[in-house]
Design an enzyme around this catalytic site. Structure first.
Site, PDB file in Angstrom:
ATOM      1  N   SER A  42     -20.275  -1.384  61.534  1.00 44.65           N
ATOM      2  CA  SER A  42     -20.187  -2.426  60.520  1.00 44.65           C
ATOM      3  C   SER A  42     -20.062  -3.803  61.178  1.00 44.65           C
ATOM      4  CB  SER A  42     -19.020  -2.134  59.570  1.00 44.65           C
ATOM      5  OG  SER A  42     -19.082  -2.932  58.408  1.00 44.65           O
ATOM      6  N   ASP A  62     -25.014   3.377  51.380  1.00 47.76           N
ATOM      7  CA  ASP A  62     -24.144   2.311  51.879  1.00 47.76           C
ATOM      8  C   ASP A  62     -24.274   1.099  50.961  1.00 47.76           C
ATOM      9  OD1 ASP A  62     -22.793   0.312  53.239  1.00 47.76           O
ATOM     10  OD2 ASP A  62     -23.593   0.854  55.206  1.00 47.76           O
ATOM     11  N   HIS A  82     -20.910   4.080  53.566  1.00 48.11           N
ATOM     12  CA  HIS A  82     -20.564   3.174  54.670  1.00 48.11           C
ATOM     13  C   HIS A  82     -19.608   3.920  55.608  1.00 48.11           C
ATOM     14  CE1 HIS A  82     -20.561  -0.784  56.462  1.00 48.11           C
ATOM     15  NE2 HIS A  82     -19.245  -0.799  56.504  1.00 48.11           N
TER      16      HIS A  82
END
Length: 223
Positions: free
Chosen positions: A112, A165, A196
């Site tokens: 991320s 996601d 995610h």
């Protein structure tokens, strides 16, 4: 000019004694927003043993009540401003200069925010990093001074993301889909149903990618 960010060297989790990094292939782990240096560290057991692994702690604390650490702020309209990502990437490079300058190679694995910072660090200093792994992250928008050099070198990058996601904006995914093939040797996969997060299949794919990087690095060292 904002004050430079500094990473906490005492918070870093090492898979080996930090004094034994000299001449080793070093893999840096960069966690995501609201996590910390402990988040990605368990991945080391699934990755090639030849790597010395260092899991870094991001330099910022997110606003209460969010837990953990962050590499750059995400609140407000400028939350994805590239300058924030660049500042965090500069802190990673400064940490390497001070604590891992003798490594035989340096690779980056980020999730991320950590994935975005990994790519940004590679853009700041393309010759420093052997490869990058970007999990559920993105390439920061805008041009960087060394992007042309990066496109010439085309270092290997693995990009993995899930079809479910909903954290990374679609505009960032679209930009990354276009930007990466123009600047790096891209491999990766889109995982059906993955949110995610990171899946077992993705970890296996990353391990295979890193095995190939080791083979290439060791082969280059014998030339």
């Amino acid at each position: 000019m904002p004050e430079a960010l500094v990473l906490d060297a005492d918070a870093v989790l090492w898979s080996t004694d930090r004094s034994a990094v000299e001449g080793r292939h070093l893999l840096l782990l960069l966690h995501g927003y609201g996590a910390d240096e402990h988040d990605l560290y368990p991945l080391r057991q699934y990755l090639p043993d030849a790597f010395a692994v260092a899991s870094l702690a991001a330099p910022l604390a997110p606003p209460w009540p969010a837990p953990g650490r962050s590499w750059y702020p995400i609140d407000g309209l400028d939350g994805r401003d590239s300058s924030h990502v660049t500042r965090a990437a500069q802190a990673v490079i400064a940490w390497i200069d001070e604590h891992a300058a003798g490594a035989a190679s340096v690779g980056l694995l980020g999730f991320s925010q950590g994935g975005a910072v990994s790519l940004q660090a590679m853009r700041l200093d393309p010759r420093r990093f052997a490869y990058a792994v970007n999990l559920s992250g993105y390439a920061s928008p805008g041009e960087m001074p060394q992007d042309a050099e990066l496109a010439e070198l085309r270092p290997p990058v693995f990009w993995g993301r899930g079809t479910k996601d909903d954290v990374i904006p679609e505009v960032a995914v679209t930009h990354t889909t276009q930007w990466l093939p123009e600047h790096v040797e891209l491999s990766g996969r889109v995982y059906p149903g993955l949110t995610h997060s990171v899946s077992e299949q993705e970890i296996a794919d990353v391990a295979a990618f890193l095995d190939k990087r080791l083979t290439a690095l060791d082969g280059a060292g014998k030339v």
